[in-house]
Motif scaffolding. Structure first.
Motif, PDB file in Angstrom:
ATOM      1  N   UNK A  86     -25.242  38.590  58.967  1.00  0.00           N
ATOM      2  CA  UNK A  86     -26.558  38.806  59.560  1.00  0.00           C
ATOM      3  C   UNK A  86     -26.623  39.883  60.617  1.00  0.00           C
ATOM      4  N   UNK A  87     -25.523  40.616  60.825  1.00  0.00           N
ATOM      5  CA  UNK A  87     -25.523  41.641  61.876  1.00  0.00           C
ATOM      6  C   UNK A  87     -26.122  42.945  61.366  1.00  0.00           C
ATOM      7  N   UNK A  99     -14.791  33.662  62.514  1.00  0.00           N
ATOM      8  CA  UNK A  99     -14.347  33.927  63.877  1.00  0.00           C
ATOM      9  C   UNK A  99     -14.994  32.922  64.811  1.00  0.00           C
ATOM     10  N   UNK A 100     -14.209  32.411  65.763  1.00  0.00           N
ATOM     11  CA  UNK A 100     -14.713  31.468  66.753  1.00  0.00           C
ATOM     12  C   UNK A 100     -14.276  31.921  68.138  1.00  0.00           C
ATOM     13  N   UNK A 101     -15.186  31.815  69.094  1.00  0.00           N
ATOM     14  CA  UNK A 101     -14.836  32.105  70.474  1.00  0.00           C
ATOM     15  C   UNK A 101     -13.691  31.185  70.890  1.00  0.00           C
ATOM     16  N   UNK A 104     -18.924  32.792  63.870  1.00  0.00           N
ATOM     17  CA  UNK A 104     -19.639  33.528  62.829  1.00  0.00           C
ATOM     18  C   UNK A 104     -18.714  33.748  61.644  1.00  0.00           C
ATOM     19  N   UNK A 105     -19.271  33.671  60.465  1.00  0.00           N
ATOM     20  CA  UNK A 105     -18.542  34.122  59.290  1.00  0.00           C
ATOM     21  C   UNK A 105     -18.509  35.645  59.292  1.00  0.00           C
ATOM     22  N   UNK A 127      -7.637  34.534  64.138  1.00  0.00           N
ATOM     23  CA  UNK A 127      -7.692  33.467  63.141  1.00  0.00           C
ATOM     24  C   UNK A 127      -6.986  33.917  61.880  1.00  0.00           C
ATOM     25  N   UNK A 128      -7.696  33.830  60.762  1.00  0.00           N
ATOM     26  CA  UNK A 128      -7.128  34.265  59.480  1.00  0.00           C
ATOM     27  C   UNK A 128      -7.591  35.661  59.076  1.00  0.00           C
ATOM     28  N   UNK A 129      -8.281  36.350  59.968  1.00  0.00           N
ATOM     29  CA  UNK A 129      -8.877  37.635  59.609  1.00  0.00           C
ATOM     30  C   UNK A 129      -8.073  38.783  60.218  1.00  0.00           C
TER      31      UNK A 129
END
Length: 267
Positions: free
Chosen positions: A31-32, A257-259, A22-23, A198-200
């Motif tokens: 979208x959350x 973000x990626x699992x 998800x972005x 990640x980068x966040x």
């Protein structure tokens, strides 16, 4: 440690969407909880706490930002994103009041028929998001329709320890997290202040206060007759009169973000 699961809840108190990636921006996962059901007469928000049948509402975030509503025995309904500054409706979510666009009669009729009460569906565009509770986060931090914070994180080890104490497995979705982290000891997230995935970079702001909603089976909407997991949580997770489980957080900047991504504790 790694990010083991991602969940989005397009409709507040609707069903979860399980995501592989998800972005993310300052408002949380794309979208959350951008949509919310409110009473037609006074704009008061509805949740599973008082309306357990909301566990049966499937709510899908579509690529264009629109919402697909689904429920057993009902035809699915696609709801377009309403104009951000038209048909504004005053709504109340906890102590906050705000003006947000109404999603129209088709969605209102669909929800009213399902839940048996005159209802409306509203949407929160980014520029109408509300600020976080006083004393938490930065002045620029905002949220749409979660209870108070953009994101919620729970360690898988924390749920495993809770389940060990209860003596049977409880579903992670009873606690409605966005991010699940695997590989940390139970309740390690209580001590984190900043993490990177990640980068966040994400800031952990406040423990999540738990309520009777956790006693609902997310698949059926049936309440646990023994009041679990809340009963066991009260025995070892009470803080100043509240029961806490998981951590609320906010993101710095934007990214994806990626699992499976690694999780690094910065502070």
């Amino acid at each position: 440690m790694l990010l083991s699961a991602l969940y989005r809840y397009p409709l507040k108190s609707g069903q979860a969407q399980t995501l592989a990636e998800s972005s993310v921006d300052a408002l949380g996962l794309t979208g959350d909880r951008r949509w919310m059901v409110v009473r037609a007469d006074n704009g008061q928000f509805l949740t599973q706490r008082a309306w357990p049948q909301m566990t049966q509402i499937g709510a899908l975030h579509l690529p264009d930002g629109s919402l697909r509503l689904e429920a057993p025995g009902f035809a699915s309904l696609n709801v377009p994103v309403p104009a951000a500054d038209d048909a504004l409706r005053g709504v109340t979510i906890w102590r906050d009041t705000l003006q947000v666009p109404d999603a129209g009669d088709a969605a209102a009729d669909w929800l009213s028929a399902l839940l048996g009460k005159p209802l409306r569906l509203v949407h929160c565009p980014a520029h109408r998001a509300r600020y976080l509770p006083n004393g938490y986060g930065l002045n620029s931090d905002r949220a749409t329709f979660p209870d108070g914070f953009p994101l919620l994180l729970i360690g898988q080890g924390s749920l495993d320890e809770l389940n060990r104490r209860i003596g049977r497995p409880m579903e992670m979705l009873r606690f409605r997290p966005n991010l699940v982290v695997e590989g940390a000891e139970p309740f390690a997230e209580d001590r984190w202040r900043r993490i990177r995935i990640g980068d966040i970079t994400l800031r952990l702001l406040k423990p999540s206060v738990r309520c009777i909603l956790t006693t609902l089976d997310p698949a059926t909407g049936q309440r646990s007759p023994d009041k679990e997991p809340l009963l066991t949580l009260k025995t070892f997770r009470s803080r100043d009169g509240d029961v806490v489980f998981g951590q609320n957080l906010a993101a710095d900047g934007e990214g994806v973000l990626k699992v499976g991504m690694s999780v690094e504790v910065l502070e």
